[in-house]
Design a protein around this motif. Structure first.
Motif, PDB file in Angstrom:
ATOM      1  N   ARG A  84       0.781  -1.267  -0.086  1.00 45.96           N
ATOM      2  CA  ARG A  84       0.103  -0.121  -0.062  1.00 45.96           C
ATOM      3  C   ARG A  84       0.863   1.087   0.057  1.00 45.96           C
ATOM      4  O   ARG A  84       0.444   2.219  -0.566  1.00 45.96           O
ATOM      5  N   ILE A  85       1.792   1.174   0.919  1.00 42.61           N
ATOM      6  CA  ILE A  85       2.937   2.296   0.841  1.00 42.61           C
ATOM      7  C   ILE A  85       3.546   2.569  -0.527  1.00 42.61           C
ATOM      8  O   ILE A  85       3.331   3.818  -1.187  1.00 42.61           O
ATOM      9  N   GLN A  86       3.741   1.621  -1.340  1.00 41.64           N
ATOM     10  CA  GLN A  86       4.656   1.639  -2.533  1.00 41.64           C
ATOM     11  C   GLN A  86       3.703   2.192  -3.481  1.00 41.64           C
ATOM     12  O   GLN A  86       3.944   2.994  -4.360  1.00 41.64           O
ATOM     13  N   GLY A  87       2.334   1.605  -3.358  1.00 42.28           N
ATOM     14  CA  GLY A  87       1.267   1.910  -4.114  1.00 42.28           C
ATOM     15  C   GLY A  87       0.643   3.517  -4.129  1.00 42.28           C
ATOM     16  O   GLY A  87       0.283   3.922  -5.278  1.00 42.28           O
ATOM     17  N   GLN A  88       1.183   4.061  -2.973  1.00 41.72           N
ATOM     18  CA  GLN A  88       1.091   5.824  -3.238  1.00 41.72           C
ATOM     19  C   GLN A  88       2.035   6.356  -3.909  1.00 41.72           C
ATOM     20  O   GLN A  88       1.810   7.259  -4.487  1.00 41.72           O
ATOM     21  N   TYR A  89       3.076   5.731  -4.112  1.00 42.21           N
ATOM     22  CA  TYR A  89       4.346   6.467  -4.862  1.00 42.21           C
ATOM     23  C   TYR A  89       4.269   6.148  -6.162  1.00 42.21           C
ATOM     24  O   TYR A  89       4.584   6.911  -7.210  1.00 42.21           O
ATOM     25  N   VAL A  90       4.071   4.667  -6.479  1.00 43.50           N
ATOM     26  CA  VAL A  90       4.187   4.289  -7.782  1.00 43.50           C
ATOM     27  C   VAL A  90       3.263   3.136  -8.124  1.00 43.50           C
ATOM     28  O   VAL A  90       3.438   2.023  -8.434  1.00 43.50           O
ATOM     29  N   THR A 142      10.202   4.780  -3.927  1.00 45.71           N
ATOM     30  CA  THR A 142       9.935   4.227  -2.912  1.00 45.71           C
ATOM     31  C   THR A 142      11.071   4.413  -1.835  1.00 45.71           C
ATOM     32  O   THR A 142      10.600   4.729  -0.685  1.00 45.71           O
ATOM     33  N   LEU A 143      12.167   4.546  -2.306  1.00 53.33           N
ATOM     34  CA  LEU A 143      13.295   4.957  -1.279  1.00 53.33           C
ATOM     35  C   LEU A 143      13.556   6.333  -0.924  1.00 53.33           C
ATOM     36  O   LEU A 143      13.521   6.666   0.418  1.00 53.33           O
ATOM     37  N   PHE A 144      13.287   7.063  -1.909  1.00 54.78           N
ATOM     38  CA  PHE A 144      13.365   8.609  -1.440  1.00 54.78           C
ATOM     39  C   PHE A 144      12.436   9.101  -0.649  1.00 54.78           C
ATOM     40  O   PHE A 144      12.650   9.483   0.432  1.00 54.78           O
TER      41      PHE A 144
END
Ligand code: SR1
Ligand code: MG
Length: 392
Positions: A84-90, A142-144
């Motif tokens: 879900r977190i990764q989905g916010q960015y990409v 995701t890393l930034f």
């Protein structure tokens, strides 16, 4: 915490669950297949008349070893949270999560079966022209945005506390950083490699570098990592890429994900004849270039830390990420060759002479990446590493 209602699903009970959750009607004819080929989980694909979904369930032990290796079910929650977190960015680069049941350790998500697992596709000769651009973008965003450069420190600390993933971090600490570098029981290698393996075990400089990298993994909580970014954790086609399986997610050094991806492309390169390797070396350079350009652009536009106004700081941060990524790639190449969890790229080479030759090359390359002069970062630094990778 015990999961009161937990029981491993069967193809039948997976259908019942999907119908109870109204993904399909009670009367609908659906098919269900357990398709999990990874080391840890059950994965069911359920197809109905108009839609198809994936139900992924964590088992309370490591499937690859058996019930003697218990594992926390909490990893299912970690995985869906990370998705879900990764989905916010990409959002275009990860599967959509539809539903989570923490008691059952189940995540229901988008079926990506129109795509192929990148490792399999690459072994079968696919080139995936957009793979490195997509993975470079995934890594940068995701890393930034989960690092202190893109997230306020207090929020980052809070997020970090949600990704305490002790069981799976313990697997990585053991299988990636410790066991392959000494005579541990988990290791698994062909007798023809004994001499090469002992050279690694007796190489004090190499072990000191591995110790530094392990310490970095243990202590440098720079950003939320995917934690297991090998080519088996990526679905791909000519036009699409989706990163799956972030159950190893935890805060750690940014170079770790990058290094694991580099390593798995290199393992594929080693398994191929020389004329077909160039495309993989290009993928590695493109991944780095897209990552560093995108990370820099995000730094300029979205940074939250006062010192990000110093461009020399940005350059130093990126140089350190690259330096560590190279070392992490060395560890990953060695552990996939002689450790517990191998890769089909090497093990799948049927001809024994060719397979042993490829594995010896892998051990040499892993060693070279670990022993590279990591302290000198000058204008030729990146070139030198890429030349080492290509064995020029
Ligand atoms: C016991 S798990 C072995 C490996 O499989 C996972 O995909 C990770 O790479 C882990 O190290
Ligand atoms: Mg996995």
């Amino acid at each position: 915490m015990s999961n009161k209602n937990y029981a491993p699903l069967t193809e039948e009970s997976a259908i019942t669950l999907a119908k109870e959750l109204a993904y399909f009607t009670a009367e609908e004819h659906v098919t269900c297949e357990e398709i999990g080929d990874g080391n840890l989980n059950l994965v069911f694909r359920i197809k109905g008349f108009e839609r198809s979904i994936i139900i992924k369930q964590a088992l309370p032990y490591a499937k690859v070893v058996g019930e003697s290796w218990p594992l926390s079910l909490k990893r299912a929650e970690i995985e869906s949270h990370a998705l879900r977190i990764q989905g916010q960015y990409v959002p275009h680069l990860v599967p959509k999560v539809f539903h989570e049941d923490h008691d059952l350790a189940v995540t229901i998500m988008e079926d990506l079966s129109h795509l192929t697992i990148a490792r399999k596709g690459l072994i079968d000769g696919e080139d995936y022209p957009l793979l490195s651009t997509h993975i470079g973008t995934f890594l940068a965003h995701t890393l930034f945005f989960t690092s202190d450069f893109g997230l306020h420190a207090s929020k980052k600390r809070e997020l970090d506390s949600q990704f305490c993933n002790p069981d799976l971090c313990d697997i990585t600490e053991g299988l990636v950083f410790t066991d392959p570098f000494g005579p541990y029981e988990t290791n698994n290698f062909e007798p023809a490699l004994q001499e090469d393996v002992e050279q690694i075990w007796n190489n004090v400089s190499l072990k000191e570098r591995v110790a530094q990298l392990k310490y970095s993994f243990l202590t440098h909580k720079e950003a939320l990592l995917h934690g297991d970014l090998h080519t088996g954790s990526i679905f791909a086609s000519e036009t699409e890429t989706k990163v799956i399986d972030p159950e190893f997610a935890c805060f750690g050094p940014i170079g770790f994900d990058i290094g694991q991806f580099f390593a798995n492309l290199l393992l594929q390169a080693i398994s191929r004849e020389e004329e077909r390797q160039a495309v993989l070396f290009t993928h590695i350079e493109t991944t780095w270039n897209v990552f560093s350009d995108t990370f820099s652009a995000l730094w300029h536009q979205h940074s939250v830390d006062a010192y990000t106004t110093l461009d020399t700081w940005r350059i130093a941060v990126l140089a350190n990420i690259f330096r560590e990524a190279v070392g992490f790639a060395g560890c990953e190449i060695i552990r996939r060759t002689i450790g517990l969890a191998h890769v089909a790229d090497l093990d799948g080479i049927e001809d024994e002479t060719r397979r042993i030759h490829a594995k010896k090359q892998a051990l040499k390359l892993g060693t070279a990446l670990l022993l590279h002069d990591v302290n000198t970062v000058d204008a030729q630094f990146y070139d030198r590493i890429f030349k080492t990778i290509k064995n020029e």
